[in-house]
Design an enzyme around this catalytic site. Structure first.
Site, PDB file in Angstrom:
ATOM      1  N   SER A 190      38.703  43.929  31.396  1.00 42.78           N
ATOM      2  CA  SER A 190      38.739  43.118  30.181  1.00 42.78           C
ATOM      3  C   SER A 190      38.402  44.024  29.011  1.00 42.78           C
ATOM      4  O   SER A 190      37.438  44.791  29.076  1.00 42.78           O
ATOM      5  CB  SER A 190      37.725  41.973  30.272  1.00 42.78           C
ATOM      6  OG  SER A 190      37.801  41.153  29.125  1.00 42.78           O
ATOM      7  N   GLU A 191      39.200  43.944  27.939  1.00 47.33           N
ATOM      8  CA  GLU A 191      39.061  44.955  26.881  1.00 47.33           C
ATOM      9  C   GLU A 191      37.750  44.875  26.112  1.00 47.33           C
ATOM     10  O   GLU A 191      37.423  45.789  25.348  1.00 47.33           O
ATOM     11  CB  GLU A 191      40.254  44.906  25.914  1.00 47.33           C
ATOM     12  CG  GLU A 191      40.365  43.655  25.103  1.00 47.33           C
ATOM     13  CD  GLU A 191      41.685  42.938  25.334  1.00 47.33           C
ATOM     14  OE1 GLU A 191      42.306  42.525  24.355  1.00 47.33           O
ATOM     15  OE2 GLU A 191      42.078  42.786  26.499  1.00 47.33           O
ATOM     16  N   ASN A 192      36.977  43.795  26.284  1.00 48.67           N
ATOM     17  CA  ASN A 192      35.671  43.753  25.629  1.00 48.67           C
ATOM     18  C   ASN A 192      34.624  44.581  26.364  1.00 48.67           C
ATOM     19  O   ASN A 192      33.488  44.682  25.922  1.00 48.67           O
ATOM     20  CB  ASN A 192      35.186  42.311  25.457  1.00 48.67           C
ATOM     21  CG  ASN A 192      35.044  41.571  26.774  1.00 48.67           C
ATOM     22  OD1 ASN A 192      35.849  41.745  27.676  1.00 48.67           O
ATOM     23  ND2 ASN A 192      34.043  40.720  26.880  1.00 48.67           N
TER      24      ASN A 192
ATOM     25  N   SER B 111      36.403  51.172  26.814  1.00 48.99           N
ATOM     26  CA  SER B 111      37.427  50.262  27.309  1.00 48.99           C
ATOM     27  C   SER B 111      38.805  50.647  26.786  1.00 48.99           C
ATOM     28  O   SER B 111      39.782  50.709  27.542  1.00 48.99           O
ATOM     29  CB  SER B 111      37.089  48.829  26.892  1.00 48.99           C
ATOM     30  OG  SER B 111      37.998  47.919  27.445  1.00 48.99           O
TER      31      SER B 111
END
Length: 221
Positions: free
Chosen positions: A50-52, A92
């Site tokens: 997840s990009e967070n 990320s």
């Protein structure tokens, strides 16, 4: 046409899950794509990013088991596997931009027969912005679009996108509740069809030329 929104999303998520291969690093976009994690076979090892700032994201938690401090990029509660890890967004996006993500699964407002993607803004409406989509469509090795076939009866698969683009010619596969469409050099190729629809219906709900595979088969869900 499948009018039950929840059923349509479930069909799409289940079919996308079957597209993933053991050992892959997969990014799930916000909304519908996050449902894919709920349908991975137990004997498969898919690592979700997840990009967070999560690698090792798990399935959606039960309401009474959600940790309010653990959310995905869309702000929804998620789980993290025992071997998962957290890091900041710069790490990320280094994973994403460095080409380490095997597959990204994204929603879209429109996709066209050239594989162009529009998924971030409708002119005149307030939205939060493009997010990580522009990095994902260029950094991931494969881009799967997971979306409803229409929006209020209007086709979302077009001859040419009319909304501002997120990326040009980056979509590889489109999965809707009605079928699976590959983006090839000659256009859009229907390879799988939902047993509850017909080729004629899909064509009537698609505003682009649709090629039909000689090996067209029932949609695997």
């Amino acid at each position: 046409m499948i009018n039950d929104k929840n059923l349509a999303k479930e069909i799409i998520a289940k079919r996308v899950a079957r597209e993933l291969k053991n050992g892959q690093l997969v990014n799930l976009g916000v909304g519908l794509p996050t449902m894919v994690a709920d349908y991975i076979p137990k004997n498969f090892k898919i690592t979700f990013q997840s990009e967070n700032g999560i690698v090792g994201m798990g399935a959606s938690p039960k309401i009474n088991e959600a940790d309010k401090d653990v959310v995905n990029a869309g702000g929804d509660y998620t789980t993290v596997l025992p071997d998962g890890t957290f890091f900041d967004s710069s790490v990320s996006f280094s994973l994403i931009r460095g080409g380490h993500v095997d597959v990204t699964v994204l929603g879209a407002l429109q996709v066209d027969e050239k594989g162009n993607i529009a998924n971030w803004i409708v002119p005149g409406k307030m939205l939060s912005g493009m997010g990580g989509a522009m990095d994902l469509v260029n950094g991931a090795k494969k881009v799967i679009i997971a979306m409803r076939h229409t929006n209020k009866g209007q086709p979302k698969i077009l001859k040419k996108c009319t909304l501002p683009l997120t990326a040009k010619s980056q979509a590889n596969l489109i999965v809707t509740e009605l079928g699976v469409i590959e983006v090839i050099n000659d256009g859009l190729l229907l390879t799988e069809i939902n047993k509850n629809t017909t080729i004629d219906e899909i064509r009537s709900l698609t505003a682009a030329d649709l090629l039909i595979s000689n090996e067209l088969r029932p949609m695997a869900v």
